[in-house]
Scaffold this motif. Sequence first.
Motif, PDB file in Angstrom:
ATOM      1  N   THR A 193      19.649  -0.680  28.612  1.00 65.66           N
ATOM      2  CA  THR A 193      19.429  -1.182  27.622  1.00 65.66           C
ATOM      3  C   THR A 193      18.289   0.230  26.620  1.00 65.66           C
ATOM      4  O   THR A 193      18.187   1.076  26.707  1.00 65.66           O
ATOM      5  CB  THR A 193      17.663  -2.376  28.099  1.00 65.66           C
ATOM      6  OG1 THR A 193      18.729  -3.200  28.701  1.00 65.66           O
ATOM      7  CG2 THR A 193      17.407  -2.207  25.757  1.00 65.66           C
ATOM      8  N   SER A 194      19.020  -0.445  25.292  1.00 61.80           N
ATOM      9  CA  SER A 194      19.110   1.010  24.313  1.00 61.80           C
ATOM     10  C   SER A 194      19.522   2.412  24.409  1.00 61.80           C
ATOM     11  O   SER A 194      18.383   3.592  24.440  1.00 61.80           O
ATOM     12  CB  SER A 194      17.613   0.472  23.362  1.00 61.80           C
ATOM     13  OG  SER A 194      17.587  -0.481  22.994  1.00 61.80           O
ATOM     14  N   ASN A 195      20.055   2.123  25.520  1.00 64.90           N
ATOM     15  CA  ASN A 195      21.225   3.704  25.534  1.00 64.90           C
ATOM     16  C   ASN A 195      22.088   4.241  24.276  1.00 64.90           C
ATOM     17  O   ASN A 195      22.419   3.369  23.987  1.00 64.90           O
ATOM     18  CB  ASN A 195      21.236   3.966  27.078  1.00 64.90           C
ATOM     19  CG  ASN A 195      20.440   3.868  28.056  1.00 64.90           C
ATOM     20  OD1 ASN A 195      19.872   4.311  28.517  1.00 64.90           O
ATOM     21  ND2 ASN A 195      20.938   2.191  28.461  1.00 64.90           N
ATOM     22  N   ARG A 196      22.127   5.304  24.191  1.00 67.90           N
ATOM     23  CA  ARG A 196      23.312   6.313  23.361  1.00 67.90           C
ATOM     24  C   ARG A 196      24.091   6.853  24.729  1.00 67.90           C
ATOM     25  O   ARG A 196      23.763   8.006  25.004  1.00 67.90           O
ATOM     26  CB  ARG A 196      22.806   7.229  22.029  1.00 67.90           C
ATOM     27  CG  ARG A 196      22.321   6.127  20.859  1.00 67.90           C
ATOM     28  CD  ARG A 196      22.154   6.696  20.445  1.00 67.90           C
ATOM     29  NE  ARG A 196      20.859   7.520  19.977  1.00 67.90           N
ATOM     30  CZ  ARG A 196      20.666   8.847  19.264  1.00 67.90           C
ATOM     31  NH1 ARG A 196      21.777   9.622  18.152  1.00 67.90           N
ATOM     32  NH2 ARG A 196      19.838   9.996  19.574  1.00 67.90           N
ATOM     33  N   SER A 197      25.234   6.775  24.595  1.00 71.66           N
ATOM     34  CA  SER A 197      26.084   7.799  25.326  1.00 71.66           C
ATOM     35  C   SER A 197      27.489   7.683  24.283  1.00 71.66           C
ATOM     36  O   SER A 197      28.504   7.293  23.868  1.00 71.66           O
ATOM     37  CB  SER A 197      26.643   7.055  26.410  1.00 71.66           C
ATOM     38  OG  SER A 197      27.504   7.337  27.066  1.00 71.66           O
ATOM     39  N   TYR A 198      27.283   9.604  24.363  1.00 74.76           N
ATOM     40  CA  TYR A 198      28.484   9.899  23.338  1.00 74.76           C
ATOM     41  C   TYR A 198      29.161  11.615  24.014  1.00 74.76           C
ATOM     42  O   TYR A 198      28.161  11.611  24.165  1.00 74.76           O
ATOM     43  CB  TYR A 198      28.028  10.086  21.709  1.00 74.76           C
ATOM     44  CG  TYR A 198      26.752  10.879  21.888  1.00 74.76           C
ATOM     45  CD1 TYR A 198      26.770  12.153  21.462  1.00 74.76           C
ATOM     46  CD2 TYR A 198      25.356  10.383  22.042  1.00 74.76           C
ATOM     47  CE1 TYR A 198      25.457  12.686  21.310  1.00 74.76           C
ATOM     48  CE2 TYR A 198      24.330  11.313  21.794  1.00 74.76           C
ATOM     49  CZ  TYR A 198      24.759  12.521  21.502  1.00 74.76           C
ATOM     50  OH  TYR A 198      23.740  12.984  21.412  1.00 74.76           O
ATOM     51  N   GLY A 199      30.200  11.575  23.215  1.00 77.18           N
ATOM     52  CA  GLY A 199      30.659  12.925  23.333  1.00 77.18           C
ATOM     53  C   GLY A 199      31.308  13.128  24.614  1.00 77.18           C
ATOM     54  O   GLY A 199      30.888  13.700  25.157  1.00 77.18           O
ATOM     55  N   ASN A 200      31.563  11.973  25.622  1.00 78.09           N
ATOM     56  CA  ASN A 200      31.498  12.134  27.005  1.00 78.09           C
ATOM     57  C   ASN A 200      33.718  12.414  27.288  1.00 78.09           C
ATOM     58  O   ASN A 200      33.782  11.791  26.363  1.00 78.09           O
ATOM     59  CB  ASN A 200      30.977  11.150  27.624  1.00 78.09           C
ATOM     60  CG  ASN A 200      29.752  11.543  27.701  1.00 78.09           C
ATOM     61  OD1 ASN A 200      29.399  11.682  28.188  1.00 78.09           O
ATOM     62  ND2 ASN A 200      29.387  10.137  26.739  1.00 78.09           N
ATOM     63  N   SER A 201      33.513  13.050  28.108  1.00 74.28           N
ATOM     64  CA  SER A 201      35.182  13.481  28.318  1.00 74.28           C
ATOM     65  C   SER A 201      35.893  12.202  28.579  1.00 74.28           C
ATOM     66  O   SER A 201      37.235  12.285  28.854  1.00 74.28           O
ATOM     67  CB  SER A 201      35.197  14.779  29.028  1.00 74.28           C
ATOM     68  OG  SER A 201      34.984  14.991  29.786  1.00 74.28           O
ATOM     69  N   GLN A 202      35.285  11.722  29.138  1.00 72.75           N
ATOM     70  CA  GLN A 202      36.038   9.805  29.504  1.00 72.75           C
ATOM     71  C   GLN A 202      35.452   8.957  29.143  1.00 72.75           C
ATOM     72  O   GLN A 202      35.589   8.810  27.882  1.00 72.75           O
ATOM     73  CB  GLN A 202      35.902   9.812  31.704  1.00 72.75           C
ATOM     74  CG  GLN A 202      37.103  10.586  32.221  1.00 72.75           C
ATOM     75  CD  GLN A 202      37.375  10.897  33.548  1.00 72.75           C
ATOM     76  OE1 GLN A 202      36.653   9.206  34.123  1.00 72.75           O
ATOM     77  NE2 GLN A 202      37.208  11.680  33.825  1.00 72.75           N
ATOM     78  N   ASP A 203      34.355   7.947  29.781  1.00 67.69           N
ATOM     79  CA  ASP A 203      34.308   6.420  29.250  1.00 67.69           C
ATOM     80  C   ASP A 203      32.281   6.617  28.570  1.00 67.69           C
ATOM     81  O   ASP A 203      31.943   7.427  29.605  1.00 67.69           O
ATOM     82  CB  ASP A 203      34.574   5.573  29.696  1.00 67.69           C
ATOM     83  CG  ASP A 203      36.000   4.740  30.559  1.00 67.69           C
ATOM     84  OD1 ASP A 203      36.689   5.233  29.865  1.00 67.69           O
ATOM     85  OD2 ASP A 203      36.570   4.489  31.648  1.00 67.69           O
ATOM     86  N   GLY A 204      32.374   5.792  27.731  1.00 71.08           N
ATOM     87  CA  GLY A 204      30.497   6.363  27.235  1.00 71.08           C
ATOM     88  C   GLY A 204      30.396   5.317  28.618  1.00 71.08           C
ATOM     89  O   GLY A 204      28.970   5.519  29.059  1.00 71.08           O
ATOM     90  N   ILE A 205      30.510   4.271  28.915  1.00 70.66           N
ATOM     91  CA  ILE A 205      29.782   3.390  29.949  1.00 70.66           C
ATOM     92  C   ILE A 205      30.885   3.112  30.761  1.00 70.66           C
ATOM     93  O   ILE A 205      31.712   2.035  30.051  1.00 70.66           O
ATOM     94  CB  ILE A 205      29.302   2.578  29.077  1.00 70.66           C
ATOM     95  CG1 ILE A 205      27.950   3.536  27.915  1.00 70.66           C
ATOM     96  CG2 ILE A 205      28.684   1.829  30.292  1.00 70.66           C
ATOM     97  CD1 ILE A 205      26.860   1.676  27.701  1.00 70.66           C
ATOM     98  N   SER A 206      31.139   3.156  32.512  1.00 70.20           N
ATOM     99  CA  SER A 206      32.093   3.010  32.624  1.00 70.20           C
ATOM    100  C   SER A 206      31.066   2.148  34.513  1.00 70.20           C
ATOM    101  O   SER A 206      30.401   2.432  35.073  1.00 70.20           O
ATOM    102  CB  SER A 206      32.992   4.471  33.963  1.00 70.20           C
ATOM    103  OG  SER A 206      33.616   3.886  34.325  1.00 70.20           O
TER     104      SER A 206
END
Length: 300
Positions: free
Chosen positions: A178-191
Amino acid sequence: DAFTILVAADTFDLSDAVKQTDTYEVLDYAHVTAEAGTACTATVNQAGEAYILAKAGSETLIRYAEVCNLGRTSSPGPSQNGLGIDGVNGTNPSEGLTIEKSRIRKGYFGVYLDNVSNNTGAKGVLSSDIANHTADGLALVASSGAATNNALTGNRVYGNTDGIWFNAATGITNNTATSNRSYGNSQDGISIGDPGSDSNTFTSNLSYGNVRSGISLDGSNNTFTSNTSFGNGVDGILCWTTTAHRNVFTSNLLYSNGAAGFQLDGGATNNVLTSNDLYDNGGQGYAALRVVGGSHNNVL
């Protein structure tokens, strides 16, 4: 020194993991690293690299801490991956996991949770920065049991391989992100990888600027509500392979992704999409939604 009288610049060694009946706390700004100094610039994934491992029966509280340069390749399980928690059940007395308002960065994995359960409420992984790891940032795994009923809330996860990674053949269920920020990763943000990631809830997460997809899903009976996925290199949300079934997507915002806003790959069946907003996505003639052959019985 004894833990009760440690002062600035003291060094201590903790060997043979955090074991059953142990309580391990890092509080009030502590710097925990595998290397001398506080620069966090050392090479990771080397032979003999230090790590933290909390085992079943222990209670770990890490708050206001800086943790860096930990971990090396370890498979299967979390034993040497970085900041690892294995088999901890938060409903047992004097047992559980809390990582809160901390910065975990520049290691092999960031936080590696394996076979952990019932870390919710005041427990879980909360309001932390998890950044710039060689492998994945925040990993939830069930290598030999189950990972159920854990809370991942309010974290920033960036500069890793996958940002947030669920992975198991069976047993990852009833967790909340909940309410996480996932950014600028070299594969998926959320996998959400492998078919064992079922019946989890993803709400109000923000995934953007990742090289592949914002959200990638290979699991069933999961619920995605009010998430935003934009500016990713491939899809906003990708349901792939033959095991993404009966998932529910409601009120998600997907825009400016390199391929489709939403893609249902062949074999993804019985998924429900309601009141989602998709625009300005590239590929397939600026496709908002792409359904690949073999994907059937989905409700749009």
